[in-house]
Design a protein around this motif. Structure first.
Motif, mmCIF file in Angstrom:
data_model
loop_
_atom_site.group_PDB
_atom_site.id
_atom_site.type_symbol
_atom_site.label_atom_id
_atom_site.label_comp_id
_atom_site.label_asym_id
_atom_site.label_seq_id
_atom_site.Cartn_x
_atom_site.Cartn_y
_atom_site.Cartn_z
ATOM 1 N N LEU A 142 11.147 25.573 3.105
ATOM 2 C CA LEU A 142 12.109 25.150 4.123
ATOM 3 C C LEU A 142 13.407 24.675 3.484
ATOM 4 O O LEU A 142 14.510 25.002 3.957
ATOM 5 N N ALA A 143 13.303 23.921 2.418
ATOM 6 C CA ALA A 143 14.500 23.409 1.755
ATOM 7 C C ALA A 143 15.398 24.533 1.279
ATOM 8 O O ALA A 143 16.633 24.400 1.284
ATOM 9 N N ASP A 144 14.816 25.643 0.892
ATOM 10 C CA ASP A 144 15.597 26.759 0.361
ATOM 11 C C ASP A 144 16.055 27.751 1.419
ATOM 12 O O ASP A 144 16.825 28.659 1.106
ATOM 13 N N SER A 145 15.583 27.596 2.666
ATOM 14 C CA SER A 145 15.892 28.632 3.658
ATOM 15 C C SER A 145 16.483 28.101 4.962
ATOM 16 O O SER A 145 16.891 28.897 5.808
ATOM 17 N N VAL A 146 16.546 26.771 5.146
ATOM 18 C CA VAL A 146 17.044 26.201 6.398
ATOM 19 C C VAL A 146 18.500 25.771 6.231
ATOM 20 O O VAL A 146 18.855 25.116 5.251
ATOM 21 N N LEU A 147 19.314 26.132 7.216
ATOM 22 C CA LEU A 147 20.747 25.853 7.162
ATOM 23 C C LEU A 147 21.222 25.366 8.522
ATOM 24 O O LEU A 147 20.818 25.894 9.556
ATOM 25 N N GLY A 148 22.079 24.348 8.517
ATOM 26 C CA GLY A 148 22.668 23.844 9.753
ATOM 27 C C GLY A 148 23.987 24.537 10.055
ATOM 28 O O GLY A 148 24.892 24.559 9.215
ATOM 29 N N GLY A 202 0.808 -1.212 0.000
ATOM 30 C CA GLY A 202 0.000 0.000 0.000
ATOM 31 C C GLY A 202 0.840 1.260 0.000
ATOM 32 O O GLY A 202 2.055 1.247 -0.234
ATOM 33 N N LEU A 203 0.176 2.368 0.280
ATOM 34 C CA LEU A 203 0.836 3.671 0.359
ATOM 35 C C LEU A 203 1.237 3.970 1.802
ATOM 36 O O LEU A 203 0.549 3.570 2.746
ATOM 37 N N CYS A 204 2.335 4.676 1.949
ATOM 38 C CA CYS A 204 2.751 5.176 3.263
ATOM 39 C C CYS A 204 2.917 6.681 3.170
ATOM 40 O O CYS A 204 3.755 7.179 2.408
ATOM 41 N N ILE A 205 2.114 7.404 3.925
ATOM 42 C CA ILE A 205 2.225 8.863 3.985
ATOM 43 C C ILE A 205 3.447 9.228 4.822
ATOM 44 O O ILE A 205 3.647 8.707 5.912
ATOM 45 N N LEU A 206 4.270 10.137 4.311
ATOM 46 C CA LEU A 206 5.402 10.668 5.061
ATOM 47 C C LEU A 206 5.695 12.060 4.545
ATOM 48 O O LEU A 206 5.291 12.426 3.434
ATOM 49 N N PRO A 207 6.391 12.872 5.336
ATOM 50 C CA PRO A 207 6.729 14.210 4.861
ATOM 51 C C PRO A 207 7.847 14.156 3.833
ATOM 52 O O PRO A 207 8.740 13.319 3.910
ATOM 53 N N SER A 208 7.799 15.055 2.868
ATOM 54 C CA SER A 208 8.945 15.194 1.981
ATOM 55 C C SER A 208 10.089 15.892 2.703
ATOM 56 O O SER A 208 11.257 15.668 2.383
ATOM 57 N N SER A 257 7.446 22.662 2.249
ATOM 58 C CA SER A 257 8.669 21.880 2.128
ATOM 59 C C SER A 257 9.677 22.568 1.217
ATOM 60 O O SER A 257 10.874 22.614 1.516
ATOM 61 N N ASP A 258 9.198 23.105 0.102
ATOM 62 C CA ASP A 258 10.093 23.825 -0.802
ATOM 63 C C ASP A 258 10.693 25.050 -0.129
ATOM 64 O O ASP A 258 11.888 25.337 -0.271
#
Length: 379
Positions: free
Chosen positions: A348-354, A97-103, A345-346
């Motif tokens: 966050l991906a473009d603005s989050v830095l460790g 089946g399908l599994c929902i998860l965050p990208s 998600s997009d």
């Protein structure tokens, strides 16, 4: 989120006094040889090297005390990715089946879903919590009967409230697992299966390893069997699993690391407090500071500027990392996966830095990182 504690900002002496030396983003530290020797001698004496040995049993009991659950609910495994797959395999939903998860999660989450025989269905996260929203997930389950499981990521050491997820599992019959890879210091065992990573890059690491904190003893037993190919105590395979056992040697490192944990946690806490004191009170850079400590310190920058900021800091001798890169949906292997719209998600991906975050950082190191970050934001 923690309140700022500026009374205890002292940090261990820095290993280098050169103000121009490169500040690295992370430096793993595991127990040294002398701490391991007593446990290695036990292994020599026992001649028991894997397959549920005595050191592993002690390690699991110690982990159960740490997570405040019964010992029979904890299963140490070879790595956290395998632990996630095992929890999904142990679910009651139909296979395939399908599994929902965050990208917005580590790529290992999606790999674990695929290795469990499910198809990842990528969902967006909440703007404030960076987590899946149980209300929106419930809507997806109602609209799609093929959903068999949900994988909820606890981002960068944050905690996940298990109550709404347990209620959703009870109401729908869908298997729900919390991916708390960085949650060693924040997770408390609850009514939902959770998996913590013990990788060397985590705040509590043993090299390679993971721990499943199961929702019940029965669920832990099922996970343990599946981690041994699916073999039951009667040597019967009712469901194919995988070889995901933890060896006595990994358990030895874990027991030694637990001896050092209080001191190690205190040092991480002091580094974190120094960052918090410097970053608090300004409105352009949002620091991700969940309760407890983890091995990363993430900041969200104004606008899509993580790549540019990372390059500018590198020129100043400061290493950073985009720990989750662009999210799972930007990985070529996952390009064809079903997905919902992913605007958060997009963003966050473009603005989050460790930022650099490890036990070797000095107070001046932290100040140098923050000062450089502030300079770049005002240029």
């Amino acid at each position: 989120m923690d309140a700022v504690n500026v009374d205890n900002c002292s940090i261990l002496p820095h290993c280098c006094t050169d103000a121009d030396a490169k500040i690295i983003v992370f430096r793993p530290t595991l127990p040294r040889t002398e701490r391991l020797v007593p446990y290695l001698r036990e292994i020599d004496a026992n001649r028991w090297y894997t397959n549920c040995g005595p050191l592993l049993s002690r390690f699991e009991c110690s982990l159960a005390r740490h997570f405040k659950v019964e010992a029979n609910r904890v299963v140490a495994v070879a790595n956290a990715t395998a632990g996630l797959s095992l929890c999904l395999l142990a679910g009651d939903g139909p296979p395939g089946g399908l599994c929902i998860l965050p990208s917005w999660t580590h790529e290992a989450s999606a790999v674990a879903v695929a290795r469990a025989g499910l198809t990842p269905w990528l969902h967006d996260v909440d703007e404030a919590t960076w987590q899946l929203d149980p209300v929106r997930v419930a809507e997806s389950i109602r609209s799609e009967p093929r959903v068999a499981a949900v994988l909820v990521t606890a981002p960068f050491g944050a905690s996940v409230d298990p109550a709404p997820w347990a209620e959703l599992a009870e109401r729908t019959g869908v298997t729900i697992t919390i991916d708390a890879a960085s949650g060693f210091d924040s997770l408390l065992g609850g009514p939902v299966n959770a998996v913590v990573s013990l990788h060397a890059t985590k705040v509590f690491g043993i090299g390679e390893g993971g721990v499943v904190v199961a929702r019940s003893a029965a669920q832990a037993n099922r996970v343990r069997d599946l981690a041994q190919l699916g073999l039951s105590s009667e040597r019967v395979i009712l469901q194919a699993g995988m070889n995901a056992k933890m060896s006595e040697y990994s358990a030895a490192v874990g027991l030694a690391a637990l001896e050092e944990w209080p001191e190690r946690r205190a040092v991480f806490r002091r580094v974190r407090n120094r960052y918090t004191a410097r970053l608090n009170g300004q409105d352009r850079i949002n620091a991700w500071l969940p309760d407890g400590v983890s091995s990363t310190l993430m900041v969200r920058l104004p606008g899509p500027s993580a790549v540019e900021t990372a390059e500018a800091l590198e020129r100043r001798g400061i290493e950073t990392r985009r720990w989750w890169q662009g999210g799972c949906h930007r990985q070529p292997a996952f390009a064809g996966l079903p997905r919902q719209p992913l605007p958060v998600s997009d963003a966050l991906a473009d603005s989050v830095l460790g930022l650099p975050f490890h036990t070797d950082l000095s107070g001046p190191d932290v100040d140098r990182v923050v000062d450089a970050l502030f300079d770049l934001q005002t240029d």
